[in-house]
Design an enzyme around this catalytic site. Sequence first.
Site, mmCIF file in Angstrom:
data_model
loop_
_atom_site.group_PDB
_atom_site.id
_atom_site.type_symbol
_atom_site.label_atom_id
_atom_site.label_comp_id
_atom_site.label_asym_id
_atom_site.label_seq_id
_atom_site.Cartn_x
_atom_site.Cartn_y
_atom_site.Cartn_z
ATOM 1 N N ASP A 104 0.856 -1.181 0.000
ATOM 2 C CA ASP A 104 0.000 0.000 0.000
ATOM 3 C C ASP A 104 0.898 1.239 0.000
ATOM 4 O OD1 ASP A 104 -2.338 1.637 0.463
ATOM 5 O OD2 ASP A 104 -1.721 1.739 2.557
ATOM 6 N N ASP A 106 -0.348 5.054 0.867
ATOM 7 C CA ASP A 106 -0.649 6.055 1.881
ATOM 8 C C ASP A 106 -0.552 5.481 3.289
ATOM 9 O OD1 ASP A 106 -1.684 8.494 0.265
ATOM 10 O OD2 ASP A 106 -2.699 6.780 -0.624
ATOM 11 N N ARG A 149 -15.004 12.151 -1.422
ATOM 12 C CA ARG A 149 -13.842 13.007 -1.175
ATOM 13 C C ARG A 149 -13.314 13.624 -2.461
ATOM 14 N NH1 ARG A 149 -10.073 8.918 1.769
ATOM 15 N NH2 ARG A 149 -11.407 7.453 0.623
ATOM 16 N N SER A 193 -2.339 0.885 -4.710
ATOM 17 C CA SER A 193 -2.900 1.879 -3.816
ATOM 18 C C SER A 193 -4.339 2.224 -4.169
ATOM 19 C CB SER A 193 -2.049 3.158 -3.884
ATOM 20 O OG SER A 193 -2.642 4.217 -3.166
ATOM 21 N N GLY A 194 -5.110 2.515 -3.123
ATOM 22 C CA GLY A 194 -6.440 3.074 -3.328
ATOM 23 C C GLY A 194 -6.374 4.563 -3.563
ATOM 24 N N ASP A 261 -2.023 -0.780 5.842
ATOM 25 C CA ASP A 261 -2.465 -0.285 7.147
ATOM 26 C C ASP A 261 -3.965 -0.147 7.291
ATOM 27 O OD1 ASP A 261 -3.055 3.123 7.218
ATOM 28 O OD2 ASP A 261 -2.478 2.109 5.364
#
Length: 314
Positions: A104, A106, A149, A193-194, A261
């Site tokens: 991941d 972030d 967002r 990554s998202g 995370d």
Amino acid sequence: MTSVDQSPVTPQPPVTPYVATLVANPAAPALTDAVVRRAAQALPGTPPARWLDAGIAADLVFTPEPGDSPRAIADRLRESVADAPVDVIVQPLLGRRKKLFLADMDSTMIGQECIDELADFVGLKAKVSAITERAMRGELAFEPALRERVALLRGLPVGVVDRIVAERITLTPGGARLVRTMRAHGAYTCLVSGGFTLFTSRIALLTGFHEHRANRLVVKEEHLAGVVEEPILGREAKLATLRELREAHGLALHETLAVGDGANDLAMLEEAGLGVAFRAKPAVAAAAHARVEKADLSALLYIQGYKREDFAAD
């Protein structure tokens, strides 16, 4: 005449040796002989230590009691060294060196959440950060939370990404060394990554990943349109990436390593041969195979059995 019992003897399966790795943060070496000795005394046979890096990392190889799980053993070891700032990871000894690594971005490979930093430029960091936190804890579905967002970023000049990377983004200590060392020893690496490709492209280059995958923000006339391209890369897409790359490289399940995370990392972490929760949300730390809370990302090298002299140069 004495009868002889002719009933067949059921062979017992061989006991797989385990390894417990104790790791401290390289910035504050805290792994002493006394700490390692306390951990060893909590294991069957009180195994001798094999130091990987003085003051930072050591292995304890042992034969577990029947039915004992790595997670249960790790919990007991943490209790035995509770006053020391060290992480404890327990796993089967065989197959610990991995050939595929997914990470991941972030709050894992970097110390920030990129979407929160983008929101700061439109004065909405607090609002967006609150949504991000709930999504990472698993309290909100990831995809609609991301759309909500991103919509708030409409009209933001795309050039702010360069400023954010230059002025606000910090690489997590040990991350680049982790990726480059695994690559030097033949592993394939992917940043998944998202977040957004506007950031993963830069972070992947800085840290040395073979490839990166993330969501694409729609840009119109050099400004963010407030829309993310579909389909959104979230929890299931991360899992699919792990499976795709594992099959593409002809690897077994146990040869894979993943780190993250947040809640959208959980499926990937659970599927990997070793899934590591890095300074993770409580639900993620509880569900992952292993967790790292005090050390930096170089811990993922030590838990594969790498010694300090095996690390690639920075």
